[in-house]
Design a protein around this motif. Sequence first.
Motif, mmCIF file in Angstrom:
data_model
loop_
_atom_site.group_PDB
_atom_site.id
_atom_site.type_symbol
_atom_site.label_atom_id
_atom_site.label_comp_id
_atom_site.label_asym_id
_atom_site.label_seq_id
_atom_site.Cartn_x
_atom_site.Cartn_y
_atom_site.Cartn_z
ATOM 1 N N THR A 1 0.840 -1.195 0.000
ATOM 2 C CA THR A 1 0.000 0.000 0.000
ATOM 3 C C THR A 1 0.875 1.243 0.000
ATOM 4 N N PRO A 2 0.610 2.181 -0.875
ATOM 5 C CA PRO A 2 1.445 3.390 -0.915
ATOM 6 C C PRO A 2 1.311 4.193 0.377
ATOM 7 N N HIS A 3 2.384 4.837 0.756
ATOM 8 C CA HIS A 3 2.368 5.705 1.933
ATOM 9 C C HIS A 3 1.968 7.102 1.492
ATOM 10 N N ILE A 4 0.931 7.642 2.142
ATOM 11 C CA ILE A 4 0.435 8.973 1.793
ATOM 12 C C ILE A 4 0.478 9.856 3.034
ATOM 13 N N GLU A 5 1.025 11.029 2.889
ATOM 14 C CA GLU A 5 1.068 11.996 3.986
ATOM 15 C C GLU A 5 0.448 13.301 3.539
#
Length: 390
Positions: free
Chosen positions: A25-29
């Motif tokens: 899962t991509p890391h999103i901030e």
Amino acid sequence: MWQHLHLYIAACTIYGLLMPALGQTPHIETVPAAKTYYRAREKNVDLLCRADKPIERCLVRIPGYPDAPEVDGYDVSVGLPNGVSYYGGSLARGECGVRLASLRADRIGKFVCVLEIGGQRHEAAIEYGIQVEPQPSVLKISKQTAFIDGGIRANQLVKARCVSRRGLPAANLTWSLDNGPLDAALIQPLESSEELVDGQLLQTVQQEVHIYVTPQDNGKTLVCETQHSALGKKNQRIILPLNVKFPPEAIPHIRIAELPESGSATVNITIHANPQPTTRWRVNGRVLNEGETVDMYQAFIPRQTGASEYVVLLKNSDCALERSSMFTLEASNALGTQTYVIRALKVDDDGGESLVQDNSVVDDNSGGGSAFWLISVWTFFCSVIATRLL
């Protein structure tokens, strides 16, 4: 058989290593990362979603703009409403955001970005609002506090509560005592609550401090300072002067240097009390109230030299007529009375002290180094000052 088992284990191991990488899962901030409050009409408010993988498509939902062409909002690659522009790097770099030209009260809430990455949709959100300046802070004293003569009675636990109401976000409270930070052990946990006002959940914070007040605290100032982003550098400060009331304090032993053979001499005693005490002297059968003169003795009214410090003087204008070796001073205020016994001591040649048993004349000019030094200092100040020695 063992060979097939080894191959199976190896295949499982490789599969286990590959699967997280394939389905990661991509890391999103978000920037800002937490709920943020801006000034009303704030210019150029930036809201950014950042992923660690390239973004294929980005849609945004913006508070106050309900007429987006798609259910999930505006496609940033197609167009944005008036007053909103794209912010951030390219989608290929994993960045997608907007810049609001101006922030209005009807356009606050939750900004949502919908990112398509690897054929899947992922959402991230940023909450933001408008700062609300809190009401002027108040400082309260517990009703259990014992007051007397317009002040706080000494030697008791005093509870003070500082309250900052209806701010957004919540205000910060800090305490100080006499321009220094208050001991953290005296500060109670912060309490907070919310109140709905004109559609906004405004926040109230309050905090208590518990201080055991002693006579030494008289004249100090307890300060509660409220810091809030809407106030800028103009913090709210509430000052509570500690007017601590106590009777004249005892002094275990008071010894003074003996009076000279002739000339004038002044007995000088320092008393700690609040409020100011009234005084009365007794010397060789005489009673002198403050401000009175009897024979060669003059009793002065106490002179304040500190928050709760008073100097009391008794002057002998003619030591040749009488040289007392003991004086009694009585000091009284609304909280009590204290009696002080002052004894005159002879200062010998070695700097030591011995008690003068009667009023006989002592020759202080006989060459004794220490006595001569004291008399010289007294003469320099135009009168003999018999200093209190504890």
